[in-house]
Design an enzyme around this catalytic site. Structure first.
Site, PDB file in Angstrom:
ATOM      1  N   ASP A 153       0.819  -1.220   0.000  1.00  8.85           N
ATOM      2  CA  ASP A 153       0.000   0.000   0.000  1.00  8.85           C
ATOM      3  C   ASP A 153       0.852   1.270   0.000  1.00  8.85           C
ATOM      4  O   ASP A 153       1.860   1.371   0.689  1.00  8.85           O
ATOM      5  CB  ASP A 153      -0.931   0.038   1.212  1.00  8.85           C
ATOM      6  CG  ASP A 153      -1.760   1.307   1.201  1.00  8.85           C
ATOM      7  OD1 ASP A 153      -2.584   1.444   0.298  1.00  8.85           O
ATOM      8  OD2 ASP A 153      -1.540   2.183   2.054  1.00  8.85           O
ATOM      9  N   ASP A 306      -7.934   4.587   5.975  1.00  7.62           N
ATOM     10  CA  ASP A 306      -6.667   5.037   5.369  1.00  7.62           C
ATOM     11  C   ASP A 306      -6.089   6.211   6.164  1.00  7.62           C
ATOM     12  O   ASP A 306      -5.533   7.165   5.594  1.00  7.62           O
ATOM     13  CB  ASP A 306      -6.818   5.396   3.888  1.00  7.62           C
ATOM     14  CG  ASP A 306      -5.457   5.439   3.178  1.00  7.62           C
ATOM     15  OD1 ASP A 306      -4.427   5.149   3.822  1.00  7.62           O
ATOM     16  OD2 ASP A 306      -5.435   5.779   1.972  1.00  7.62           O
ATOM     17  N   HIS A 310       0.509  12.908   8.866  1.00 12.93           N
ATOM     18  CA  HIS A 310       1.709  13.642   8.427  1.00 12.93           C
ATOM     19  C   HIS A 310       1.850  14.871   9.321  1.00 12.93           C
ATOM     20  O   HIS A 310       0.840  15.450   9.752  1.00 12.93           O
ATOM     21  CB  HIS A 310       1.589  14.085   6.963  1.00 12.93           C
ATOM     22  CG  HIS A 310       1.602  12.948   5.991  1.00 12.93           C
ATOM     23  ND1 HIS A 310       2.713  12.166   5.783  1.00 12.93           N
ATOM     24  CD2 HIS A 310       0.633  12.442   5.189  1.00 12.93           C
ATOM     25  CE1 HIS A 310       2.430  11.235   4.881  1.00 12.93           C
ATOM     26  NE2 HIS A 310       1.174  11.372   4.499  1.00 12.93           N
TER      27      HIS A 310
HETATM   28  O1  DOR Z   1      -2.813   9.269   0.828  1.00  7.36           O
HETATM   29  C1  DOR Z   1      -2.174   8.274   1.119  1.00  7.36           C
HETATM   30  N1  DOR Z   1      -1.256   8.294   2.105  1.00  7.36           N
HETATM   31  N2  DOR Z   1      -2.358   7.162   0.416  1.00  7.36           N
HETATM   32  C2  DOR Z   1      -1.586   6.080   0.573  1.00  7.36           C
HETATM   33  O2  DOR Z   1      -1.821   5.087  -0.072  1.00  7.36           O
HETATM   34  C3  DOR Z   1      -0.438   6.110   1.508  1.00  7.36           C
HETATM   35  C4  DOR Z   1      -0.674   7.083   2.561  1.00  7.36           C
HETATM   36  C5  DOR Z   1       0.540   7.368   3.411  1.00  7.36           C
HETATM   37  O3  DOR Z   1       1.243   6.428   3.790  1.00  7.36           O
HETATM   38  O4  DOR Z   1       0.746   8.519   3.761  1.00  7.36           O
END
Ligand code: DOR
Length: 430
Positions: A153, A306, A310
């Site tokens: 993923d 999901d 961050h």
């Molecule tokens: O938006 C996303 N962030 N999609 C992903 O598939 C990975 C994820 C991430 O790990 O930040």
């Protein structure tokens, strides 16, 4: 023996097609009785009047960032965010640093979870070493260590030969392969859904067909080898339709959709808010409608967050440079209650998609309030209004498109293995 009585709620248990008022008695960590008007002297009582009592939510897809990126999240903070959102179990993706492509890493995650997380944690191991899409991981050893599924993923396995082999070997360990379907050559440098919105923003577009092409490919490969394919975060009408047709011809496929792809369109990106930058991107109105219809008719089995934390300094960049991802564990239930209010899902079917179906896909217990089942459950007040402030939340990160919004529907309490681990007025309790 510790006893807890959850009194006076509307009990929603999809595993037994139960939707009725009553009390739930928990003894020694398991559900011991469900009936109306229970009176149990000495039991700790949790008042659930006006609320729903359901099996705890199971998140098929989140990013806990430990090891390696603990400044964004760790297993402890992610686990706290999970139970505050009603999730009693979460499956965490392998794109940590280092990658979870080794049994020792799977073991580390499980050990950390046991000590630090109030929610159960199910590690998803990488399908290929280093998520590089070339060399398969050692699936038997990873499953023996506790991995529940395989996924690269965040990255698409572009090599069809490797993908076929991964699917083929996954049959030996009876674990699903979770696929992130975005053809990198079609995505190119696209950062927002390709269409009028990308034109208005003046940003490179990521077209729907990048997802659809790979969903078709993986369905064909899964069909050919007879493996369980699980399609992550479906975002396009074409993807939903491909899965629907494959199901009809007997392909062993399951699929998930996120709260953001069910409720937000690409118009949400018009203000260049990097908290709306996600992979796959937010799509247009017709795609959102198709995802909702797919969830309602069962083509898409589950809602998965999901949750992708961050840090502030990473998201405070220009749109093209900021990383993809948004957090969702603490807001998921409230956001997707929209589907109940609109009449698209009954409360029982809503719970099925957040709890019973994801547990089944992972082949884990959970998703049930049957007598004798482990007492993993959630109490939700569907009418309670609250304003979401990520600063006061439990995740270490704040990258939510719902920050500052008033939401309707709130998790009141979460119980894991018979232990009250979260209460809205008392916070995290472990
Ligand atoms: O938006 C996303 N962030 N999609 C992903 O598939 C990975 C994820 C991430 O790990 O930040």
């Amino acid at each position: 023996m510790t006893r807890m009585l959850i009194r006076g709620g509307r009990i929603l248990d999809p595993s037994e097609d139960r939707d009725e008022a009553g009390d739930v008695l928990i003894e020694a960590g398991t559900i011991s009785e469900i009936a109306a008007g229970l009176d149990v002297p000495g039991a700790e009582v949790l008042d659930a009047k006006g609320a729903w009592v359901a099996p705890g939510f199971v998140d098929l897809h989140c990013h806990l960032r430990e090891p390696g990126q603990e400044y964004k999240e760790d297993i402890a903070s992610g686990g706290r965010a999970a139970v505050a959102g009603g999730f009693t179990a979460v499956a965490c993706m392998a794109n940590t640093q280092p990658v979870n492509d080794d049994p020792a890493m799977t073991d580390f995650i499980l050990d950390r979870a046991l000590h630090d997380s109030p929610a159960r944690v199910y590690p998803v191991a990488a399908a290929t070493r280093g998520l590089e899409g070339q060399v398969m991981t050692e699936m038997v050893a990873l499953v023996d260590a506790g991995a529940v599924a395989f996924s690269d993923d965040g990255r698409t396995i572009m090599d069809s030969g490797v993908m076929r082999r991964v699917l083929d070997y996954s049959r030996l360990v009876a674990a699903p392969v979770i696929v992130h379907c975005e053809d990198r050559t079609l995505v190119s440098d696209g950062v927002v859904n390709e269409g009028p919105v990308s034109t208005k923003l003046g940003l490179p577009g990521n077209p729907a067909v990048a997802e659809i092409v790979h969903i078709h490919r993986d369905l064909l490969l899964a069909e050919q080898v007879g493996a369980h394919l699980h399609v992550a975060h479906v975002s396009t009408a074409g993807g939903v339709e491909a899965i629907r047709r494959a199901r009809e011809r007997g392909v062993q496929v399951t699929a998930e959709v996120t709260p953001h792809h069910l409720t937000l369109t690409d118009e949400a990106t018009l203000g260049y808010d990097t908290n709306t930058k996600v992979a796959p991107p937010l799509r247009g109105e017709a795609d959102v409608r198709a995802c909702r219809a797919g969830l309602v008719d069962g083509t898409l089995d589950a809602i998965a967050t999901d949750h992708a934390p961050h840090a502030l300094h990473e998201k405070e960049l220009d749109f093209a440079s900021a990383p993809h991802g948004l957090i969702g564990l603490e807001t998921a239930a409230a956001v997707v209650l929209d589907l109940v209010r609109s009449g698209e899902l009954t409360p029982l079917e809503w719970v099925r998609r957040l709890s019973t179906n994801p547990a089944r896909i992972l082949r884990k217990s959970g998703g049930s309030l049957a007598v004798g089942a482990s007492a993993d459950l959630v109490v939700i007040d569907p009418e309670r209004r609250w304003t979401y402030d990520p600063v006061k939340g439990h995740s270490k990160s704040r990258n939510s498109p719902w920050a500052g919004q008033t939401l309707t529907g709130r998790v009141v309490a979460t119980v894991v293995g018979g232990r009250l681990v979260y209460h809205v007025d008392r916070g995290i309790l472990v």
